[in-house]
Motif scaffolding. Sequence first.
Motif, short mmCIF file in Angstrom:
data_model
loop_
_atom_site.label_atom_id
_atom_site.label_comp_id
_atom_site.label_asym_id
_atom_site.label_seq_id
_atom_site.Cartn_x
_atom_site.Cartn_y
_atom_site.Cartn_z
N ASN A 118 9.31 59.53 47.69
CA ASN A 118 8.09 60.23 48.11
C ASN A 118 7.04 59.21 48.54
OD1 ASN A 118 5.76 59.83 45.99
ND2 ASN A 118 7.63 60.08 44.77
N ASP A 175 2.26 69.77 47.38
CA ASP A 175 3.62 69.23 47.45
C ASP A 175 4.27 69.70 48.74
OD1 ASP A 175 3.71 67.74 45.19
OD2 ASP A 175 5.41 68.77 44.30
N TYR A 176 4.69 68.74 49.56
CA TYR A 176 5.47 69.06 50.77
C TYR A 176 6.89 68.53 50.53
CZ TYR A 176 0.98 69.98 53.04
OH TYR A 176 -0.26 70.49 53.37
N ILE A 177 7.84 69.44 50.47
CA ILE A 177 9.24 69.09 50.24
C ILE A 177 9.93 69.00 51.60
CG2 ILE A 177 11.31 69.61 48.92
CD1 ILE A 177 8.74 69.32 47.24
N LYS A 179 13.17 67.95 54.11
CA LYS A 179 14.59 67.66 54.29
C LYS A 179 14.73 67.01 55.66
CE LYS A 179 18.77 68.07 52.56
NZ LYS A 179 19.15 67.54 51.21
N ASN A 202 6.33 73.99 51.02
CA ASN A 202 5.16 73.41 50.35
C ASN A 202 4.64 74.34 49.26
OD1 ASN A 202 4.07 75.02 52.78
ND2 ASN A 202 2.24 74.73 51.52
N ARG A 221 7.53 64.68 49.45
CA ARG A 221 8.79 64.34 48.77
C ARG A 221 9.93 64.59 49.76
NH1 ARG A 221 7.06 64.19 43.36
NH2 ARG A 221 5.24 65.52 42.94
N TYR A 222 10.76 63.58 49.97
CA TYR A 222 11.77 63.67 51.02
C TYR A 222 13.17 63.38 50.50
CZ TYR A 222 11.34 58.57 50.97
OH TYR A 222 11.31 57.26 50.57
N ASP A 223 14.13 63.96 51.18
CA ASP A 223 15.55 63.68 50.96
C ASP A 223 16.23 63.74 52.32
OD1 ASP A 223 17.93 63.12 49.80
OD2 ASP A 223 18.18 65.06 48.79
#
Length: 279
Positions: A118, A175-177, A179, A202, A221-223
Amino acid sequence: PPFLFSLSSPTYTGAFISILCCVFILFLFLSELTGFIATEIVNELYVDDPDKNSGGKIDVSLNISLPNLHCDLLGLDIQDEMGRHEVGHIDNSMKIPLNHGTGCRFEGEFTINKVPGNFHVSTHSATAQPQKPDMTHNIHMLTFGDKLQMNKVQGAFNALGGSDKLSSNPLASHDYILKIVPTIYESLSGRKRFSYQYTVANKEYVAYSHTGRIVPAIWFRYDLSPITVKYTERRQPFYRFITTICAIVGGTFTVAGIVDSCIFTASEAWKKIQLGKLS
């Protein structure tokens, strides 16, 4: 028969069919020429790490405004599962005061590792923490990898661009998730550009611990997805274009000759019938 190739007995019918054939051939030729000049984008999916020469890094560009937080308090922190923990990242970044110094616009370019992690905009790097930091914000741009300005490609390369959280709770964290999907764009010349699309979800919340309210932040937060998307520019081969044109010309003249021959034969037969009746 009195068609293009017969000069002995020209007829109005043959002339009309000849003109019609030329117009039809011209129309089909222009259609094929337009299709030959235009490029099409072909996309495919496969599992791979496309940019193996990047050293396991991804370039990130972030542009975000916080109209109610002073630039002295604002900072960028980066963390990931490889153990990286950087507080107050300042390389290739710039803070621009807004609203007569009461707000700040952060513009920065940095790299992240190709592992889950992140980066977040917060006041963690400030010398003294403010009592009520206002994290309302507006995201102008968040992109990964090379910037692709391709009108023919519909993709989420800047999915958070234009996100407006100015009316949210000032004390809330965001929170921004993300992908992240690796993307390749290959031009007609064979040049490859490596970029990344991303999807986003989010949430907004006020966090507390046993010691009280937790200082809010804007988390990204990244994946990474194992699937790679590839866009390839393609154009019809020249030999296929020539073959199609020859087929159009030959086919049109052949069909026109048959039609003209049938009309001419029917006309001659009708004349004979009329002459027979008169005799």
